[in-house]
Structure formats: structure tokens, C-alpha cells
Design an enzyme around this catalytic site. Structure first.
Site, PDB file in Angstrom:
ATOM      1  CE  LYS A  65      -2.304  -0.860   3.810  1.00 25.20           C
ATOM      2  NZ  LYS A  65      -1.697  -2.163   4.197  1.00 25.20           N
TER       3      LYS A  65
ATOM      4  NE  ARG B 296      -4.092  -0.889   9.643  1.00 26.21           N
ATOM      5  CZ  ARG B 296      -3.034  -0.265   9.134  1.00 26.21           C
ATOM      6  NH1 ARG B 296      -3.108   0.996   8.819  1.00 26.21           N
ATOM      7  NH2 ARG B 296      -1.919  -0.918   8.936  1.00 26.21           N
TER       8      ARG B 296
HETATM    9  P1  AMP Z   1       0.877   1.109   8.711  1.00 23.38           P
HETATM   10  O1  AMP Z   1       2.070   1.973   8.511  1.00 23.38           O
HETATM   11  O2  AMP Z   1      -0.308   1.545   7.896  1.00 23.38           O
HETATM   12  O3  AMP Z   1       1.177  -0.360   8.572  1.00 23.38           O
HETATM   13  O4  AMP Z   1       0.423   1.308  10.242  1.00 23.38           O
HETATM   14  C1  AMP Z   1       1.294   0.980  11.307  1.00 23.38           C
HETATM   15  C2  AMP Z   1       0.510   0.890  12.591  1.00 23.38           C
HETATM   16  O5  AMP Z   1      -0.099   2.155  12.871  1.00 23.38           O
HETATM   17  C3  AMP Z   1      -0.643  -0.104  12.599  1.00 23.38           C
HETATM   18  O6  AMP Z   1      -0.224  -1.427  12.890  1.00 23.38           O
HETATM   19  C4  AMP Z   1      -1.515   0.471  13.698  1.00 23.38           C
HETATM   20  O7  AMP Z   1      -0.985   0.209  14.983  1.00 23.38           O
HETATM   21  C5  AMP Z   1      -1.381   1.978  13.445  1.00 23.38           C
HETATM   22  N1  AMP Z   1      -2.395   2.456  12.473  1.00 23.38           N
HETATM   23  C6  AMP Z   1      -2.169   3.003  11.255  1.00 23.38           C
HETATM   24  N2  AMP Z   1      -3.320   3.317  10.646  1.00 23.38           N
HETATM   25  C7  AMP Z   1      -4.307   2.950  11.496  1.00 23.38           C
HETATM   26  C8  AMP Z   1      -5.715   2.977  11.443  1.00 23.38           C
HETATM   27  N3  AMP Z   1      -6.381   3.434  10.357  1.00 23.38           N
HETATM   28  N4  AMP Z   1      -6.408   2.505  12.524  1.00 23.38           N
HETATM   29  C9  AMP Z   1      -5.771   2.051  13.620  1.00 23.38           C
HETATM   30  N5  AMP Z   1      -4.450   1.964  13.731  1.00 23.38           N
HETATM   31  C10 AMP Z   1      -3.709   2.410  12.682  1.00 23.38           C
END
Ligand code: AMP
Length: 222
Positions: A18, A93
Site C-alpha cells: 500500500k 482499517r
Molecule cells: P501502517 O504503517 O499503515 O502499517 O500502520 C502501522 C501501525 O499504525 C498499525 O499497525 C496500527 O498500529 C497503526 N495504524 C495506522 N493506521 C491505522 C488505522 N487506520 N487505525 C488504527 N491503527 C492504525
């Protein structure tokens, strides 16, 4: 310059690509790339109250509570650079976040919404996440230890970038397992949610980033 308004969500498991694809698509569409993960990691690095709260959830691969993330998205989407479209990466999410986003977009008069679901086999996801190394510099590059000279602590290979490579704390084996589990329980239902609304396009997320980017752009342009 984009030929029309593109309001895009990139869905997919952690490690589906993504971040990489959102960045490339945003550049193609001249639209802002909005990653709630990046915003949260920024808050953690800055040591803000939000960052301190979020860190505990992020380090063990759990989702940050909906109300916090919804507030972040609301504030970001109201900024003027989103008026002609956006590429959302990692938000929504959960179904609750998707419903809140729907209300925000109604309030802001934003439509249509296009949801691209990047599909990648689970073994490949684990391989990608466990070998992923990121640049801490301005380029924000995403690499893999399978590539030459890519390891934690190495200099970023991007030209003109003086960043250093590191492994995300949530890319360790245990957090990866938890994130995949959380994805299946909380985020996968969004595939049906958006599928039922007729705005979902599935795009195979395996292969070279450039060819995936071509498929994503084609899906978005319809
Ligand atoms: P990512 O970089 O999108 O993989 O996000 C890393 C971490 O940030 C995730 O594992 C969650 O702990 C938190 N996070 C990011 N986006 C969200 C979201 N939309 N809802 C909840 N937690 C989020």
C-alpha cells in the site's frame, strides 16, 4: 495535473504494498498521499501525547483506537490540498472508521470514492514484512534485504538522500503475526463493505512495483 477528482483508498494486508503504491499513485494523480501510519510514526518520533498513546498499540501490532485515528483523518482530509482528491493508505482499517470516513466525505462533498484492494498471498506478505527496511531520511524509501546492500544501519541507496535504513519495530515476527491477525479480523470486512457499495476494485499486488502501479492506475481511471 489530474484530469478529474480522484478520491482513492488503498486497501490490503500489511505488506501488500500500500505504501509503495500509494506514493506512486499520488505522484501520478498529483494528489496528497495520506498514510495514518506515517502520521502516527511522526507523532511517536515527536513524542507528542498522541504519539505516546499510539506507540504501545503500534509496537505490538494492534490498531490504535478508532476515535484517535478518525480525528487524525478528519483533520488531514479537511486541508486544502485534498480538495481535488487524495490517496488514503492504511485508513480506514475498521468498519467504524469506514463509516466515519463516509460521513466526512459527505460533509466535504467529495465523490466518487474508488477503493483499490491489493491482493497478495500470505507467505509473500510475511516475506516482504520481515525483510522490509525503511529509510529514516527525507526520501522515505522502502527496501528489502533481498536487494543488494540493504540492511539495518546501511546508508540509503537513493541518490542525494543522507538517510539510514532501519527495521520498523512492528516488522518483527511476533508483531507481524499480530498485525495479520488484526487485519483478518478487523480490516478484511471492509472488502465486503466496499464491495457491496460497488466501489471496490481488486488488483493483484504481486510482481514488480512498476507493473503493479500500472494496474492500479488503470483500476483508478476505470
Ligand atoms: P501502517 O504503517 O499503515 O502499517 O500502520 C502501522 C501501525 O499504525 C498499525 O499497525 C496500527 O498500529 C497503526 N495504524 C495506522 N493506521 C491505522 C488505522 N487506520 N487505525 C488504527 N491503527 C492504525
Amino acid at each position: 495535473m489530474a484530469d478529474r477528482e480522484y478520491n482513492v483508498i488503498l486497501l490490503g494486508a500489511p505488506g501488500a504494498g500500500k505504501g509503495t503504491q500509494a506514493k506512486m499513485l499520488a505522484a501520478q494523480l498529483s494528489a496528497p498521499h495520506i498514510s495514518t501510519g506515517d502520521i502516527l510514526r511522526g507523532a511517536v518520533a515527536d513524542g507528542t501525547e498522541l504519539g505516546q498513546t499510539a506507540k504501545g498499540y503500534m509496537d505490538c501490532g494492534e490498531l490504535v483506537p478508532d476515535d484517535l485515528v478518525i480525528a487524525i483523518a478528519r483533520e488531514r482530509l479537511a486541508q486544502s490540498d485534498c480538495e481535488t482528491g487524495f490517496v488514503l493508505d492504511g485508513f480506514p482499517r475498521t468498519v467504524e472508521q469506514a463509516e466515519a470516513l463516509g460521513e466526512m466525505l459527505d460533509d466535504l462533498g467529495r465523490e466518487p470514492l474508488i477503493v483499490v484492494n491489493l491482493t497478495v498471498d500470505e507467505d509473500e506478505i510475511v516475506r516482504r514484512l520481515s525483510g522490509r527496511r525503511l529509510c529514516n531520511g527525507d526520501c522515505g524509501g522502502i527496501y528489502h534485504v533481498d536487494q543488494e546492500d540493504i540492511e539495518s544501519g546501511a546508508a540509503c541507496p537513493a541518490e542525494g538522500c543522507d538517510g539510514q535504513l532501519y527495521q520498523r519495530s512492528d516488522d518483527q515476527a511476533e508483531a507481524i503475526r499480530e498485525r495479520l491477525d488484526v487485519y483478518k479480523r478487523q480490516t478484511q470486512p471492509l472488502i465486503d463493505y466496499y464491495g457491496q457499495r460497488g466501489v471496490l476494485v481488486n488488483v493483484p499486488g504481486e510482481g514488480e512495483p512498476q507493473s503493479i502501479a500500472g494496474r492500479v492506475l488503470q483500476a483508478v481511471r476505470g
